[in-house]
Design an enzyme around this catalytic site. Structure first.
Site, mmCIF file in Angstrom:
data_model
loop_
_atom_site.group_PDB
_atom_site.id
_atom_site.type_symbol
_atom_site.label_atom_id
_atom_site.label_comp_id
_atom_site.label_asym_id
_atom_site.label_seq_id
_atom_site.Cartn_x
_atom_site.Cartn_y
_atom_site.Cartn_z
ATOM 1 N N GLU A 22 39.243 40.415 44.163
ATOM 2 C CA GLU A 22 38.840 41.174 45.356
ATOM 3 C C GLU A 22 37.316 41.280 45.395
ATOM 4 O OE1 GLU A 22 41.725 44.606 46.211
ATOM 5 O OE2 GLU A 22 42.003 44.275 44.065
ATOM 6 N N LYS A 35 35.091 44.688 45.948
ATOM 7 C CA LYS A 35 35.179 45.833 45.050
ATOM 8 C C LYS A 35 33.917 45.960 44.199
ATOM 9 C CE LYS A 35 39.909 47.182 44.179
ATOM 10 N NZ LYS A 35 40.968 47.322 43.169
ATOM 11 N N GLU A 52 35.684 45.130 38.558
ATOM 12 C CA GLU A 52 36.844 45.398 39.408
ATOM 13 C C GLU A 52 37.176 44.230 40.344
ATOM 14 O OE1 GLU A 52 38.836 47.976 39.279
ATOM 15 O OE2 GLU A 52 37.711 49.169 37.822
ATOM 16 N N GLU A 105 50.700 49.814 36.951
ATOM 17 C CA GLU A 105 49.549 48.898 36.931
ATOM 18 C C GLU A 105 49.282 48.521 35.489
ATOM 19 O OE1 GLU A 105 45.736 50.223 38.459
ATOM 20 O OE2 GLU A 105 46.665 51.207 40.174
#
Length: 317
Positions: A279, A282, A287, A228
């Protein structure tokens, strides 16, 4: 983790349109695996942390492998199985290596242990000393956890997966770390470590991990895959579109150049960009904003993904 995201099949089409040849899945989502069939996209598939305890039972590990890997193979091209992601040694750490061994043994039973590699993904909280990079070392209180894992990875010719975020290093210490060093935009060397010069923080952090692996014993040549890395485009300190564009595009260029790091020059660095989409479910706010694409499938900025070669290449999650 969003309620406005494209379908799995639309996503695989988007991968193909952008020449993305590898994907990381954090769990064995069956719809995603079905969409990946015959796509030619290599898959790093995750065992969720919540499943680790059950996989300490060998028969459960065989069932997990059958249901989530073997039933889709070879139409789905699996490359790695990440047994756990950023597991805290004090909260499930004792489960990781037994689960890894059982998944490996199940793969060996299917004679696929040379084609699909078993690993786990760590974060930088396991690092104790991180400066200079050649002094990188795992924390003393986690050596019981990480050293046997590194020994296992070495003995099975696998690789350590490491989640590496210059963003979090930068916002945690902006007094000592310049933004240009974190974004690959420094015009010259910022940190000298003996004869090795570091012009960006990503290389330095990766070399910290290499040094820590070497000090853990038996891991001198163990490859590290960056499982990541990313930079948010909104929601926090230094989180904006310009910085995200600079980070992702410069990291992709860095990986495509295939130069390795000052400590391991010439060794390509396989790197997974976090993440495919923003997203909206989140938390905290930061995030939500690591996507390379908006949920409407529009790219936030142009990015060139490399053709996959041995060892190197950028991919997404």
């Amino acid at each position: 983790m969003g309620n406005n995201l494209p379908s799995q099949s639309e996503t695989i089409t988007l991968f193909k349109q952008n020449n993305i040849k590898r994907i990381r899945l954090y769990d064995p989502n069956q719809s995603a695996l079905n969409a990946l069939k015959n796509s030619g996209i290599e898959v790093l598939i995750g065992v969720p942390n919540s499943d680790l305890r059950s996989l300490t039972n060998p028969s459960s590990a065989r069932s997990w492998l059958q249901n989530n890997v073997l039933n889709h193979y070879p139409a789905v091209s699996f490359k790695y199985i990440a047994v756990g992601n950023e597991v805290s040694p004090t909260n499930g750490g004792d489960l990781v290596l037994p689960a890894m061994r059982n998944v490996y043994d199940a793969l060996r039973g299917a004679n696929l242990h040379d084609k699909i590699k078993v690993s786990t993904a760590i974060d930088m909280t396991l690092i104790g000393n991180s400066f200079p990079p050649s002094s990188g070392e795992f924390r003393g209180d986690v050596r019981w956890y990480i050293d046997p894992i590194i020994g296992f990875l070495t003995s099975t010719n696998s690789a350590l997966l490491a989640n590496i975020y210059p963003y979090f290093s930068y916002i945690g210490n902006p007094r000592d770390i310049s933004l240009s060093y974190a974004l690959f935009t420094s015009p010259s060397v910022i940190v000298w470590d003996g004869s090795r010069g570091y012009q960006n923080l990503f290389d330095a952090l990766l070399d910290v991990v290499y040094s820590a692996v070497e000090r853990s014993g038996g891991g001198g040549s163990l490859p590290v895959v960056v499982s990541e890395s990313g930079w948010p485009s909104n929601g926090g300190t230094a989180a904006n579109l310009d910085n995200a564009r600079a980070y992702y595009t410069n990291l992709a260029t860095r990986v495509r150049e295939n130069r390795g790091t000052p400590k391991r020059p010439g060794k390509g660095v396989e790197t997974y960009l976090f993440a495919m989409y923003d997203e909206n479910l989140k938390n905290p706010e930061i995030e939500k904003n690591f996507g390379l694409f908006f949920p409407n499938k529009q790219a936030k900025f142009p990015i060139i993904f490399s053709a996959v070669r041995d060892g190197a290449g950028t991919a997404v999650e």
